[in-house]
Design an enzyme around this catalytic site. Structure first.
Site, PDB file in Angstrom:
ATOM      1  N   SER A  24      -2.025  -2.135  -6.632  1.00 36.72           N
ATOM      2  CA  SER A  24      -2.232  -2.753  -7.935  1.00 36.72           C
ATOM      3  C   SER A  24      -2.857  -4.141  -7.751  1.00 36.72           C
ATOM      4  CB  SER A  24      -0.900  -2.796  -8.699  1.00 36.72           C
ATOM      5  OG  SER A  24      -1.114  -3.050 -10.066  1.00 36.72           O
TER       6      SER A  24
ATOM      7  N   ASP B  55      -1.812   7.543 -13.689  1.00 33.52           N
ATOM      8  CA  ASP B  55      -1.774   6.155 -13.252  1.00 33.52           C
ATOM      9  C   ASP B  55      -2.409   5.216 -14.267  1.00 33.52           C
ATOM     10  OD1 ASP B  55      -1.753   3.911 -11.506  1.00 33.52           O
ATOM     11  OD2 ASP B  55      -2.366   5.145  -9.790  1.00 33.52           O
TER      12      ASP B  55
ATOM     13  N   HIS C 242       1.889   5.030 -11.248  1.00 30.83           N
ATOM     14  CA  HIS C 242       1.283   3.863 -10.606  1.00 30.83           C
ATOM     15  C   HIS C 242       1.772   3.633  -9.173  1.00 30.83           C
ATOM     16  CE1 HIS C 242      -1.192   0.345 -10.917  1.00 30.83           C
ATOM     17  NE2 HIS C 242      -0.209  -0.528 -10.938  1.00 30.83           N
TER      18      HIS C 242
END
Length: 294
Positions: free
Chosen positions: A105, A245, A272
């Site tokens: 991320s 995601d 995610h």
């Protein structure tokens, strides 16, 4: 399997780090960059299993502004330059002259900035996990997915964005439902201890650097756009993401299409954090990747 914890001096502050396994084993370490900003290293303890399986050392840390690291109150710190400097300092402090680099991320954004703008030596390969190369494309894709939500949730999100008030109960409930669909499931009594453990979230770092939520970037990273710069990343790169995601298949494919030496693994049952939701499949793929790039 040994675990070494410590604190690195970083200017006036200190950075907590955790090393699993033996850095002198001869195997190239895996260095992990967590998300957020401000999300802490905790979920990366899932990668202890990689060391248990293969003996490869794994290094993780809490970035400045969260977890067991210092949490300054100076908002001018919450920008990419701070965290890049911290990453450089940690590599020097721990003698990480050669590493595989995994960023998840925001951590993937940090890896991209570091690789594109600083061309560091000693990066054996990079894993970009559920990340992005463009804040604008990310926002576009979140807006697309919000359109699949119930009309009341869409209206609550639109009202929050228009008013700048992100405290209304209807908005908070809608945001919770969005994150449940695309970020992660609830932590329960059956979740691993490292997910259940209390942690100091870097809320200030997140709000200043990114914004109030995942789909409305307003902070110091709102103009982040490295898609065309990805050509500068010449090391082998593995992109990983989940079908549900926040990092949508379009976001992932955009990176793959612009990276010179990229592979992509899409995990069919993940949001995610595929290494949490499909740990066996993720570790199998990562183990194979790292062995092939050593």
């Amino acid at each position: 399997m040994t675990v070494q914890e410590g604190f690195m001096p970083f200017g006036k502050y200190q950075t907590y780090y955790r090393v699993v396994g033996d850095l002198t084993s001869g195997q190239t370490p895996l260095l992990l960059l967590h998300g957020g900003p401000g999300s802490t290293h905790n979920y990366f303890e899932a990668f202890d299993e990689l060391t248990a399986r293969t003996g490869r050392p794994v290094v993780m840390y809490d970035q400045l502004g969260c977890g067991r690291s210092s949490m300054p109150t100076d908002p001018s710190l919450w920008r990419a330059e701070t965290w890049v400097a911290e990453l450089k300092a940690l590599r020097t402090y721990l003698g990480l002259t050669r590493v595989h680099l995994l960023g998840q991320s925001w951590g993937g954004m940090l890896a991209i900035i570091y690789l594109c703008d600083h061309q560091p030596a000693g990066i054996q390969s990079v894993i970009l996990a559920s990340t992005l190369s463009s804040a604008k494309l990310w926002q576009q894709e979140q807006a697309r997915m919000i359109r699949f939500m119930a009309p009341a949730d869409q209206a609550a999100i639109a009202q929050a964005e228009a008013s700048g008030d992100f405290t209304a109960p209807a908005y908070l409930a809608a945001n919770d439902r969005y994150m449940l669909a695309h970020a992660a499931g609830p932590v329960t009594a059956d979740s691993p201890e490292f997910l259940r453990r209390a942690k100091r979230q870097g809320t200030a770092a997140y709000n200043v650097a990114w914004g109030p939520n995942e789909y409305f970037p307003t902070g110091t990273l709102q103009d982040y756009d490295y898609t065309e710069k990805l050509a500068r990343i010449t090391v082998p790169t593995l992109v990983t993401s989940g079908t549900n995601d926040l990092s949508t298949p379009l976001v992932a494919k955009t990176m793959v299409d612009h990276l010179p030496h990229a592979a992509w693994t899409l995990f069919a049952h993940s949001r995610h954090m595929a290494f949490i939701e499909e740990p066996e499949a993720y570790l199998d793929r990562l183990t194979q990747w790292l062995a092939a790039q050593d």
